[in-house]
Scaffold this active site. Structure first.
Site, PDB file in Angstrom:
ATOM      1  CB  ILE A  81      -0.977   0.001   1.199  1.00 39.07           C
ATOM      2  CG1 ILE A  81      -1.882   1.252   1.163  1.00 39.07           C
ATOM      3  CG2 ILE A  81      -0.266  -0.116   2.539  1.00 39.07           C
ATOM      4  CD1 ILE A  81      -3.086   1.168   2.109  1.00 39.07           C
ATOM      5  CB  ALA A  82       2.702   3.174  -1.702  1.00 40.11           C
ATOM      6  CD  GLU A 115       4.344 -10.516   6.154  1.00 41.30           C
ATOM      7  OE1 GLU A 115       4.027 -10.003   5.056  1.00 41.30           O
ATOM      8  OE2 GLU A 115       3.988 -11.653   6.498  1.00 41.30           O
ATOM      9  CG  ASN A 120       7.250   2.118   7.139  1.00 46.01           C
ATOM     10  OD1 ASN A 120       7.010   3.309   7.359  1.00 46.01           O
ATOM     11  ND2 ASN A 120       6.871   1.510   6.029  1.00 46.01           N
ATOM     12  CE1 TYR A 127      -0.738  -0.827   6.796  1.00 49.33           C
ATOM     13  CE2 TYR A 127       1.425  -1.223   7.733  1.00 49.33           C
ATOM     14  CZ  TYR A 127       0.611  -1.068   6.632  1.00 49.33           C
ATOM     15  OH  TYR A 127       1.133  -1.150   5.366  1.00 49.33           O
TER      16      TYR A 127
HETATM   17  C1  LIG Z   1       1.583   4.408   5.125  1.00 53.09           C
HETATM   18  C2  LIG Z   1       0.819   5.244   4.089  1.00 53.09           C
HETATM   19  C3  LIG Z   1       0.189   4.323   3.027  1.00 53.09           C
HETATM   20  C4  LIG Z   1      -0.299   6.005   4.829  1.00 53.09           C
HETATM   21  O1  LIG Z   1      -1.089   6.694   3.863  1.00 53.09           O
HETATM   22  P1  LIG Z   1      -1.562   8.193   4.120  1.00 53.09           P
HETATM   23  O2  LIG Z   1      -2.536   8.546   3.050  1.00 53.09           O
HETATM   24  O3  LIG Z   1      -0.373   9.061   4.250  1.00 53.09           O
HETATM   25  O4  LIG Z   1      -2.284   8.057   5.546  1.00 53.09           O
HETATM   26  P2  LIG Z   1      -3.614   8.815   6.044  1.00 53.09           P
HETATM   27  O5  LIG Z   1      -3.532  10.270   5.720  1.00 53.09           O
HETATM   28  O6  LIG Z   1      -4.811   8.080   5.548  1.00 53.09           O
HETATM   29  O7  LIG Z   1      -3.448   8.635   7.614  1.00 53.09           O
HETATM   30  C5  LIG Z   1      -4.378   7.941   8.438  1.00 53.09           C
HETATM   31  C6  LIG Z   1      -3.791   7.890   9.834  1.00 53.09           C
HETATM   32  O8  LIG Z   1      -2.595   7.088   9.850  1.00 53.09           O
HETATM   33  C7  LIG Z   1      -1.638   7.670  10.771  1.00 53.09           C
HETATM   34  N1  LIG Z   1      -0.475   8.158  10.015  1.00 53.09           N
HETATM   35  C8  LIG Z   1      -0.348   8.267   8.672  1.00 53.09           C
HETATM   36  N2  LIG Z   1       0.869   8.756   8.334  1.00 53.09           N
HETATM   37  C9  LIG Z   1       1.517   8.964   9.486  1.00 53.09           C
HETATM   38  C10 LIG Z   1       2.802   9.485   9.799  1.00 53.09           C
HETATM   39  N3  LIG Z   1       3.653   9.883   8.834  1.00 53.09           N
HETATM   40  N4  LIG Z   1       3.169   9.575  11.104  1.00 53.09           N
HETATM   41  C11 LIG Z   1       2.324   9.186  12.084  1.00 53.09           C
HETATM   42  N5  LIG Z   1       1.067   8.688  11.860  1.00 53.09           N
HETATM   43  C12 LIG Z   1       0.679   8.590  10.570  1.00 53.09           C
HETATM   44  C13 LIG Z   1      -2.361   8.830  11.441  1.00 53.09           C
HETATM   45  O9  LIG Z   1      -3.012   8.316  12.596  1.00 53.09           O
HETATM   46  C14 LIG Z   1      -3.358   9.236  10.383  1.00 53.09           C
HETATM   47  O10 LIG Z   1      -4.508   9.908  10.897  1.00 53.09           O
HETATM   48  P3  LIG Z   1      -4.447  11.509  11.163  1.00 53.09           P
HETATM   49  O11 LIG Z   1      -3.816  12.153   9.953  1.00 53.09           O
HETATM   50  O12 LIG Z   1      -5.888  11.870  11.346  1.00 53.09           O
HETATM   51  O13 LIG Z   1      -3.615  11.686  12.383  1.00 53.09           O
HETATM   52  C15 LIG Z   1       1.756   6.307   3.410  1.00 53.09           C
HETATM   53  O14 LIG Z   1       2.431   7.031   4.420  1.00 53.09           O
HETATM   54  C16 LIG Z   1       2.787   5.718   2.480  1.00 53.09           C
HETATM   55  O15 LIG Z   1       2.550   5.561   1.286  1.00 53.09           O
HETATM   56  N6  LIG Z   1       3.982   5.387   3.005  1.00 53.09           N
HETATM   57  C17 LIG Z   1       5.071   4.873   2.173  1.00 53.09           C
HETATM   58  C18 LIG Z   1       4.807   3.479   1.697  1.00 53.09           C
HETATM   59  C19 LIG Z   1       4.783   2.492   2.862  1.00 53.09           C
HETATM   60  O16 LIG Z   1       5.629   2.521   3.747  1.00 53.09           O
HETATM   61  N7  LIG Z   1       3.778   1.601   2.819  1.00 53.09           N
HETATM   62  C20 LIG Z   1       3.626   0.574   3.827  1.00 53.09           C
HETATM   63  C21 LIG Z   1       4.390  -0.647   3.439  1.00 53.09           C
HETATM   64  S1  LIG Z   1       4.264  -1.904   4.691  1.00 53.09           S
END
Ligand SMILES: CC(C)(COP(=O)(O)OP(=O)(O)OC[C@H]1O[C@@H](n2cnc3c(N)ncnc32)[C@H](O)[C@@H]1OP(=O)(O)O)[C@@H](O)C(=O)NCCC(=O)NCCS
Length: 158
Positions: A81-82, A115, A120, A127
Site C-alpha cells: 500500500i502506498a 508485514e 517504518n 495500521y
Molecule cells: C503508510 C501510508 C500508506 C499512509 O497513507 P496516508 O494517506 O499518508 O495516511 P492517512 O492520511 O490516511 O493517515 C491515516 C492515519 O494514519 C496515521 N499516520 C499516517 N501517516 C503517518 C505518519 N507519517 N506519522 C504518524 N502517523 C501517521 C495517522 O493516525 C493518520 O490519521 P491523522 O492524519 O488523522 O492523524 C503512506 O504514508 C505511504 O505511502 N507510506 C510509504 C509506503 C509504505 O511505507 N507503505 C507501507 C508498506 S508496509
C-alpha cells in the site's frame, strides 16, 4: 490538504506505470518488476488491487495511491500500500485500506494480515490507527537493507 477528493476504484493494467512510479518513489518499499504487477492484476480470483484517483490538471485524472492484497480462504494479506508522497497524510491511505478491508470481508476473509519494516513508524502508526495489532515478527524478512518485520493483524467484524 485534507479536502482532496479521491475516488477509489479497481486497478487496471493501464495503471501499472503510475503504480510503479509511486512504489519507486519510496526507497524503503520492495520494488517489484512490471511483470509481477501484470501477473497480480491478471489474477482476479485471489488478488485484488485498488487505486485512488484525483482530478488532475485539465480534467485529467491522476492516480495518487494504490493497495494490492491477496485473499486465500479466510485470510487477506496486504501485499503493498502506498500513497504518492506529495499527498501523504491526506486521508488517501485510509480510504484505500477501508476499501481493501471491505472487499476482503465481502470475499469471506475473516482477518487481514501484513508485514511491515520495524523502522517504518509512519506505516505502523497508520495500521494501529486502523486497529491492527502486532501479532509476531519475522527475522531478516526484508532485504536492501536487511531488517526484521512485524506481523500485524486485523479481525474483520461482521
Ligand atoms: C503508510 C501510508 C500508506 C499512509 O497513507 P496516508 O494517506 O499518508 O495516511 P492517512 O492520511 O490516511 O493517515 C491515516 C492515519 O494514519 C496515521 N499516520 C499516517 N501517516 C503517518 C505518519 N507519517 N506519522 C504518524 N502517523 C501517521 C495517522 O493516525 C493518520 O490519521 P491523522 O492524519 O488523522 O492523524 C503512506 O504514508 C505511504 O505511502 N507510506 C510509504 C509506503 C509504505 O511505507 N507503505 C507501507 C508498506 S508496509
Amino acid at each position: 490538504m485534507k479536502a482532496l477528493e479521491v475516488r477509489i476504484r479497481k486497478a487496471r493494467k493501464g495503471d501499472i506505470d503510475r503504480i510503479i512510479d509511486i512504489e519507486r518513489s519510496w526507497q524503503h518499499l520492495s520494488h517489484w518488476s512490471i511483470d509481477s504487477y501484470y501477473r497480480l492484476l491478471n489474477d482476479d480470483s485471489f488478488t485484488s488491487s485498488f487505486v485512488a484517483e484525483t482530478d488532475g490538471d485539465k480534467g485529467r485524472s491522476n492516480i495518487v495511491g494504490f493497495v494490492i492484497f491477496h485473499i486465500a480462504a479466510d485470510v487477506s494479506e496486504i501485499y503493498n500500500i502506498a500513497v504518492e508522497s506529495a499527498h501523504a497524510r491526506s486521508g488517501i491511505g485510509y480510504e484505500l485500506m477501508k476499501a481493501a478491508v471491505q472487499e476482503s470481508g465481502r470475499r469471506s476473509a475473516r482477518r487481514v494480515i501484513l508485514e511491515v519494516r520495524k523502522s517504518n513508524n509512519p506505516a505502523i502508526n497508520f495500521y494501529l490507527k486502523f486497529n491492527f495489532t502486532v501479532t509476531g515478527d519475522r527475522k531478516n524478512y526484508y532485504s536492501n537493507p536487511v531488517e526484521d518485520a512485524y506481523i500485524m493483524e486485523l479481525a474483520i467484524s461482521d
